[in-house]
Design an enzyme around this catalytic site. Structure first.
Site, PDB file in Angstrom:
ATOM      1  N   ASP A 271       0.853  -1.319   0.065  1.00 11.28           N
ATOM      2  CA  ASP A 271      -0.025  -0.127   0.069  1.00 11.28           C
ATOM      3  C   ASP A 271       0.783   1.183  -0.093  1.00 11.28           C
ATOM      4  OD1 ASP A 271      -2.390   1.740   0.587  1.00 11.28           O
ATOM      5  OD2 ASP A 271      -3.182  -0.117   0.812  1.00 11.28           O
TER       6      ASP A 271
ATOM      7  N   HIS B 207      -2.602   3.365  -4.523  1.00  8.57           N
ATOM      8  CA  HIS B 207      -2.059   2.641  -3.430  1.00  8.57           C
ATOM      9  C   HIS B 207      -0.709   2.159  -3.487  1.00  8.57           C
ATOM     10  CE1 HIS B 207      -5.630   2.924  -0.671  1.00  8.57           C
ATOM     11  NE2 HIS B 207      -6.552   2.631  -1.753  1.00  8.57           N
TER      12      HIS B 207
ATOM     13  N   ASP C 264      -8.508  -0.605  -6.340  1.00  7.85           N
ATOM     14  CA  ASP C 264      -9.563   0.240  -5.657  1.00  7.85           C
ATOM     15  C   ASP C 264      -8.762   1.837  -5.393  1.00  7.85           C
ATOM     16  OD1 ASP C 264      -7.268  -0.864  -3.992  1.00  7.85           O
ATOM     17  OD2 ASP C 264      -8.385  -0.048  -2.245  1.00  7.85           O
ATOM     18  N   GLU C 265      -9.733   2.763  -5.463  1.00 11.48           N
ATOM     19  CA  GLU C 265      -9.278   4.043  -4.960  1.00 11.48           C
ATOM     20  C   GLU C 265      -8.085   4.656  -5.900  1.00 11.48           C
ATOM     21  OE1 GLU C 265     -10.582   4.573  -0.433  1.00 11.48           O
ATOM     22  OE2 GLU C 265      -8.668   3.207  -0.852  1.00 11.48           O
TER      23      GLU C 265
ATOM     24  N   TRP D  62     -16.775  -3.614  -2.343  1.00  6.95           N
ATOM     25  CA  TRP D  62     -16.611  -3.086  -1.155  1.00  6.95           C
ATOM     26  C   TRP D  62     -17.298  -2.000  -0.863  1.00  6.95           C
ATOM     27  CZ3 TRP D  62     -14.019   1.668   0.196  1.00  6.95           C
ATOM     28  CH2 TRP D  62     -13.325   2.343  -0.516  1.00  6.95           C
TER      29      TRP D  62
ATOM     30  N   ASP E 190     -12.465  -2.877  10.982  1.00 13.56           N
ATOM     31  CA  ASP E 190     -11.524  -1.719  11.353  1.00 13.56           C
ATOM     32  C   ASP E 190     -12.506  -0.678  12.005  1.00 13.56           C
ATOM     33  OD1 ASP E 190     -11.856  -1.206   8.643  1.00 13.56           O
ATOM     34  OD2 ASP E 190     -10.550   0.504   8.672  1.00 13.56           O
TER      35      ASP E 190
ATOM     36  N   TRP F 116      -8.332  -3.738   8.068  1.00 13.77           N
ATOM     37  CA  TRP F 116      -7.587  -2.414   7.667  1.00 13.77           C
ATOM     38  C   TRP F 116      -6.811  -2.161   8.858  1.00 13.77           C
ATOM     39  CZ3 TRP F 116      -6.833  -2.876   2.766  1.00 13.77           C
ATOM     40  CH2 TRP F 116      -8.061  -3.317   1.881  1.00 13.77           C
ATOM     41  N   THR F 117      -5.860  -1.672   8.705  1.00 12.55           N
ATOM     42  CA  THR F 117      -4.630  -1.540   9.934  1.00 12.55           C
ATOM     43  C   THR F 117      -4.259  -0.064  10.096  1.00 12.55           C
ATOM     44  OG1 THR F 117      -2.955  -2.656   8.927  1.00 12.55           O
ATOM     45  CG2 THR F 117      -4.260  -4.014  10.309  1.00 12.55           C
TER      46      THR F 117
END
Ligand code: ACM
Length: 590
Positions: A198, A269, A331-332, A398, A425, A480-481
């Site tokens: 990421d 990402h 994604d994104e 998602w 998360d 997710w962290t």
């Protein structure tokens, strides 16, 4: 009556009586089921301090010396795929399994039937394995366990019972990943998607491009709480896995019936990769690995060189991981920098694309083809779904359910992973003590009410034509962290909600809505039977009454979102998730 099992089996018929397994009890198995029999035998031996005796592959219930096996694992092809029947009676323990997956599931059920002590690594009986205590008194040898007489028939509702673990935002040491895999297996989850790359970190050693981990696997510092608070910890953070680390994780998961799906997230990402190899980026300017959360505008230059680079990366990924699936992210992907670059705009036109934004789908399709040429299937997040996406690519939905339903109707296999419900998360309580409260309020009961394909959407997919429709493979919870900087924080976010999610994935469809009889029964079963298992294992889950004082994070700012308002604005499609120019967590300007 469920014997307190989680997830709840299809059917459980208890009977009076118990079977006692003692040192020397014999375990027989069909060769095809050996890994499951072996795993069960080892955890049972460790937990109860007894030596069981395995018969060689395929030795019959009665071996040449006439020993009777107390435990037998046998193939029964009449059972449904991944299904099993577990019989504990006067004859002993018999596992009939359709296949190895069914045997793994039965082995987990057997472990739960043995009580919370089965989740410890060593026996807690007041003996020292026969050695005298310091008082000189001999103690009995440890090691018997009792299993209640019962007949259980079982099979999973969904084939893809997944959980994503983000080891990019915060690196999780290998030992903690192994533990997480073990806990996933304990809940009959069978896919762990490892989010390896990421903006904030690249975690997999790539021999051909060593700077990916030399440079990309650490960052100067990390944001503390939401990026809006502007607080950083000033402490370097990093870590990565070697090929052998990852091979070990893969093998360990395989021994438990779990497939590890690696995720290399492109073309967004990617700031950590671009920090290591600036030529991959759109701007080509060196910069450090990102230290704040949120969506970066720095995305890959969708060039032939970038494609070649990531084909090389994927070749190493495919070599290390044996999963039939490889996740490519997707994604994104802000396209602002692409639009600003005349060469990239021209490239889109040369490729015959209508718009520069279509480079997103084009780039992923090329990499998906590469994965397919190596005999595997790509998985992408739903932003990458579109006409350019090869049909064999699995879509993970998602941003809600609707993109997944559209992808199903278009013939893709789909995994439902809506952030509105199964992003673990997100905050579990709305009290002032909830640590770093981000995202939607998603209680244990909310997660238990998750339905991968709600009725209305199922009808819509059916109307779109069964012939064209792909398969709903199942669902995936996401851990997710950004705000989970240690295994203790991962435990808190994931458990016990992951147990609720696992039951939705495994057990037959039911009305599990908040307040339903099923939901109340689940909560009672969890608290009476399952939390003691997690306690014995050593999981620092969120207590039903809220966080322990040491689980709070006073002064660390989250960014709570209002699910009702967002759903009202966007319906089932939701308005969560990032769209160009809008911030992922607020819906406001990025
Ligand atoms: C995602 O949450 N961006 C998949």
């Amino acid at each position: 009556m469920s014997q307190g099992l989680v997830p709840r089996p299809v059917s459980v018929t208890p009977a009076p009586g118990v079977v006692v397994l003692a040192p020397g009890s014999v375990v027989a198995h069909d060769p095809a089921l050996r890994p499951a029999a072996r795993w069960w035998r080892r955890v049972t031996e460790d937990a109860f301090g007894l030596d069981l005796v395995p018969l060689p592959d395929g030795a019959a219930a009665h071996d040449p010396t006439g020993t009777t096996a107390t435990v037998r694992f046998a193939v029964d092809r009449d059972l449904p795929p991944s299904g099993c029947r577990l019989t504990v009676d006067d004859a002993g323990v018999r596992v009939d399994a359709a296949d190895l997956d069914g045997a793994h599931a039965a082995a987990q059920t057997l472990r739960q039937l043995a009580g919370p002590a089965a989740f410890r690594r060593a026996p807690v009986g007041r003996d020292h394995g026969g050695r005298p205590w310091t008082d000189g008194q001999p103690r009995p040898v440890a090691g018997a366990l009792t299993l209640p007489h019962v007949t259980i028939t079982d099979h999973p509702r969904f084939a893809w019972r997944g959980v994503l673990l983000d080891v990019a935002r915060h690196f999780l040491p290998k030992a903690d990943v192994l533990r997480f895999v073990d806990l996933a297996a304990a809940h009959k989850l069978n896919v762990v998607q490892l989010h390896l790359t990421d903006d904030q970190g690249w975690r997999m050693e790539i021999e051909r491009y060593p700077r990916l981990t030399e440079v990309g696997a650490w960052r100067r510092e990390s944001g503390v709480g939401t990026w809006r608070a502007g607080v950083s910890d000033g402490r370097p953070h990093g870590g990565s896995y070697t090929h052998d680390d990852l091979r070990e994780i893969v093998a360990y998961a395989r021994e438990r019936g779990v497939t590890v799906v690696p995720e290399i997230d492109v073309p967004g990402h990617v700031e950590a990769a671009v920090a290591a190899y600036p030529e991959l980026g759109t701007r080509k300017t060196p910069h450090a690995v990102r230290t704040t959360w949120g969506v970066s505008t720095e995305v890959l230059d969708p060039s032939e060189e970038s494609l070649a680079f990531f084909r090389d990366v994927l070749d190493e990924v495919l070599d290390v991981f044996d999963a039939p699936f490889v996740a490519l992210g997707g994604d994104e992907v802000p396209t602002t920098l692409w639009r600003d670059d005349p060469a990239i705009v021209a490239r889109a036109a040369t490729l015959g694309l209508d718009d520069v934004a279509d480079l997103h789908g084009w780039f992923l399709a090329r990499l998906a083809e590469h994965v397919a040429s190596r005999g595997r299937r790509a998985v992408v997040w739903d932003e990458a779904f579109g006409p350019a996406l090869p049909r064999d690519v699995v879509v993970a939905s998602w941003r809600g359910w609707a993109a997944g339903a559209d992808a199903l109707a278009a013939g893709h296999d789909v995994v439902m992973a809506p952030e509105q419900v199964v992003y673990l998360d997100h905050r579990e309580g709305d009290g002032p003590d909830e640590p770093v409260p981000v995202g939607f309020l998603r209680t244990l009961e909310d997660v238990y009410a998750f339905e991968p394909l709600p009725g209305g959407l199922a009808d819509a997919v059916a109307r779109a034509g069964a012939a064209a429709s792909g398969a709903l493979l199942g669902g995936q919870a996401q851990v997710w962290t950004e705000h989970l900087d240690s295994v203790r924080r991962v435990d808190y976010a994931a458990f016990p909600r992951l147990a609720a999610f696992a039951e939705v994935m495994w057990s037959p469809a039911a009305d599990r809505s908040v307040g339903s009889a099923a939901s109340l029964e689940f909560r009672a079963r969890l608290e009476t039977h399952h939390l003691p298992r997690l306690d014995a294992y050593g999981v620092e889950y969120r207590p039903p009454s809220g966080p322990h004082p040491w689980q709070t994070r006073p002064g660390v700012h989250g960014w709570p979102r209002d699910l009702a308002a967002e759903l009202a604005a966007g319906g089932l499609r939701g308005v969560g998730g990032w769209v160009e120019g809008r911030d992922r967590h607020t819906g406001g300007p990025a």
